[in-house]
Motif scaffolding. Structure first.
Motif, PDB file in Angstrom:
ATOM      1  N   MET A  52      34.580  44.339  31.827  1.00  0.00           N
ATOM      2  CA  MET A  52      34.153  44.745  33.157  1.00  0.00           C
ATOM      3  C   MET A  52      33.481  46.098  33.089  1.00  0.00           C
ATOM      4  O   MET A  52      33.896  46.966  32.329  1.00  0.00           O
ATOM      5  CB  MET A  52      35.341  44.784  34.107  1.00  0.00           C
ATOM      6  CG  MET A  52      35.848  43.406  34.394  1.00  0.00           C
ATOM      7  SD  MET A  52      37.034  43.371  35.711  1.00  0.00           S
ATOM      8  CE  MET A  52      38.437  44.048  34.893  1.00  0.00           C
ATOM      9  N   GLN A  72      30.815  37.681  37.023  1.00  0.00           N
ATOM     10  CA  GLN A  72      31.978  37.590  36.150  1.00  0.00           C
ATOM     11  C   GLN A  72      33.038  36.691  36.795  1.00  0.00           C
ATOM     12  O   GLN A  72      33.651  35.855  36.119  1.00  0.00           O
ATOM     13  CB  GLN A  72      32.547  38.978  35.878  1.00  0.00           C
ATOM     14  CG  GLN A  72      33.713  38.973  34.930  1.00  0.00           C
ATOM     15  CD  GLN A  72      34.277  40.360  34.691  1.00  0.00           C
ATOM     16  OE1 GLN A  72      33.718  41.363  35.126  1.00  0.00           O
ATOM     17  NE2 GLN A  72      35.395  40.428  34.014  1.00  0.00           N
ATOM     18  N   ILE A 115      38.912  42.720  39.105  1.00  0.00           N
ATOM     19  CA  ILE A 115      37.664  42.669  39.882  1.00  0.00           C
ATOM     20  C   ILE A 115      37.964  42.996  41.343  1.00  0.00           C
ATOM     21  O   ILE A 115      37.239  43.764  41.981  1.00  0.00           O
ATOM     22  CB  ILE A 115      36.991  41.283  39.753  1.00  0.00           C
ATOM     23  CG1 ILE A 115      36.480  41.077  38.325  1.00  0.00           C
ATOM     24  CG2 ILE A 115      35.852  41.140  40.765  1.00  0.00           C
ATOM     25  CD1 ILE A 115      36.011  39.652  38.043  1.00  0.00           C
ATOM     26  N   GLY A 153      36.962  36.906  29.499  1.00  0.00           N
ATOM     27  CA  GLY A 153      35.632  37.090  30.031  1.00  0.00           C
ATOM     28  C   GLY A 153      35.007  38.321  29.450  1.00  0.00           C
ATOM     29  O   GLY A 153      35.590  39.014  28.641  1.00  0.00           O
ATOM     30  N   PRO A 154      33.774  38.613  29.877  1.00  0.00           N
ATOM     31  CA  PRO A 154      33.128  39.818  29.396  1.00  0.00           C
ATOM     32  C   PRO A 154      33.840  41.055  29.918  1.00  0.00           C
ATOM     33  O   PRO A 154      34.521  41.016  30.927  1.00  0.00           O
ATOM     34  CB  PRO A 154      31.711  39.705  29.976  1.00  0.00           C
ATOM     35  CG  PRO A 154      31.815  38.777  31.124  1.00  0.00           C
ATOM     36  CD  PRO A 154      32.974  37.865  30.822  1.00  0.00           C
ATOM     37  N   GLU A 202      42.207  39.281  35.206  1.00  0.00           N
ATOM     38  CA  GLU A 202      40.808  39.694  35.317  1.00  0.00           C
ATOM     39  C   GLU A 202      40.322  39.626  36.767  1.00  0.00           C
ATOM     40  O   GLU A 202      39.591  40.507  37.220  1.00  0.00           O
ATOM     41  CB  GLU A 202      39.926  38.844  34.411  1.00  0.00           C
ATOM     42  CG  GLU A 202      40.153  39.141  32.936  1.00  0.00           C
ATOM     43  CD  GLU A 202      39.161  38.438  32.037  1.00  0.00           C
ATOM     44  OE1 GLU A 202      37.947  38.629  32.241  1.00  0.00           O
ATOM     45  OE2 GLU A 202      39.603  37.692  31.139  1.00  0.00           O
ATOM     46  N   ASP A 229      27.242  41.918  39.412  1.00  0.00           N
ATOM     47  CA  ASP A 229      27.765  41.638  38.074  1.00  0.00           C
ATOM     48  C   ASP A 229      29.232  41.216  38.125  1.00  0.00           C
ATOM     49  O   ASP A 229      29.654  40.302  37.414  1.00  0.00           O
ATOM     50  CB  ASP A 229      27.619  42.866  37.162  1.00  0.00           C
ATOM     51  CG  ASP A 229      26.168  43.142  36.771  1.00  0.00           C
ATOM     52  OD1 ASP A 229      25.303  42.263  36.972  1.00  0.00           O
ATOM     53  OD2 ASP A 229      25.918  44.267  36.276  1.00  0.00           O
ATOM     54  N   LEU A 230      30.012  41.886  38.965  1.00  0.00           N
ATOM     55  CA  LEU A 230      31.423  41.521  39.117  1.00  0.00           C
ATOM     56  C   LEU A 230      31.558  40.107  39.672  1.00  0.00           C
ATOM     57  O   LEU A 230      32.416  39.335  39.234  1.00  0.00           O
ATOM     58  CB  LEU A 230      32.150  42.512  40.017  1.00  0.00           C
ATOM     59  CG  LEU A 230      32.386  43.908  39.434  1.00  0.00           C
ATOM     60  CD1 LEU A 230      32.942  44.843  40.512  1.00  0.00           C
ATOM     61  CD2 LEU A 230      33.321  43.852  38.242  1.00  0.00           C
TER      62      LEU A 230
END
Length: 183
Positions: A5, A45, A100, A2-3, A96, A41-42
């Motif tokens: 963090m 994600q 988060i 993923g992108p 990931e 944003d989290l």
């Protein structure tokens, strides 16, 4: 996978108050808005990671169907390679999600949201275990078409997976609701 963090470093810095002095930001000041933005944003994600998980489950299912269709002399090496790749993807996604979860709890002071992610991880783990059991049951049902027990086991496992997916959906909805509650 993923992108990247967002870092937690900026979160610890408190901006100056509107009058130019140092102080605790008010409820509508940039730090609070920024924190909500970073939490959002989290969660976006996380949504992407859940989509990746769903795709991985789809690939696993398609690969297993191809494996079963290669019977009675199964193409196990190809299926084993797929399982290896999907397992790596699941492990990466889980790492990931855990990152988060840690950020929500430690950096953003949202243990309520972090708990939803812990529950989500538990349910996704259960879904994966049930999927593996279902695949074994499907193969057994294919190899013993006259036996009722394997077919019944396949149906039971399908129902358990459906229920687990419903719980996952509820957790995601609760997470969305609880994250919007404080905005």
């Amino acid at each position: 996978m993923g992108p990247a963090m967002p870092g937690a470093k900026a979160e610890a810095e408190a901006p100056a108050s509107p009058d130019g002095g140092a102080g605790v930001p008010g409820p509508e000041e940039p730090a609070r808005v920024g924190s909500h933005s970073r939490v959002r944003d989290l969660l976006l994600q996380l949504q992407g990671l859940q989509a990746e998980r769903s795709e991985a489950f789809g690939l696993l299912d398609q690969g297993h169907q191809a494996y079963l269709s290669s019977g009675p002399h199964y193409d196990f090496p190809r299926y084993r390679q797929l399982v290896h790749e999907v397992t790596k993807a699941f492990a990466s996604i889980s790492r990931e999600v855990l990152a988060i979860q840690k950020q929500l709890k430690d950096t953003h002071g949202r243990p309520d949201l972090a708990q939803h992610l812990a529950s989500l991880q538990d349910q996704e783990h259960q879904r994966l275990e049930l999927t593996a059991a279902l695949q074994l049951a499907r193969q057994k049902a294919q190899e013993e078409p006259e036996a009722a027990a394997p077919r019944e086991e396949v149906q039971e496992l399908r129902q358990r997976i459906i229920k687990t997916m419903e719980v996952i959906s509820e957790i995601v909805q609760d997470l969305k609701y609880d994250s919007e509650e404080t905005e």
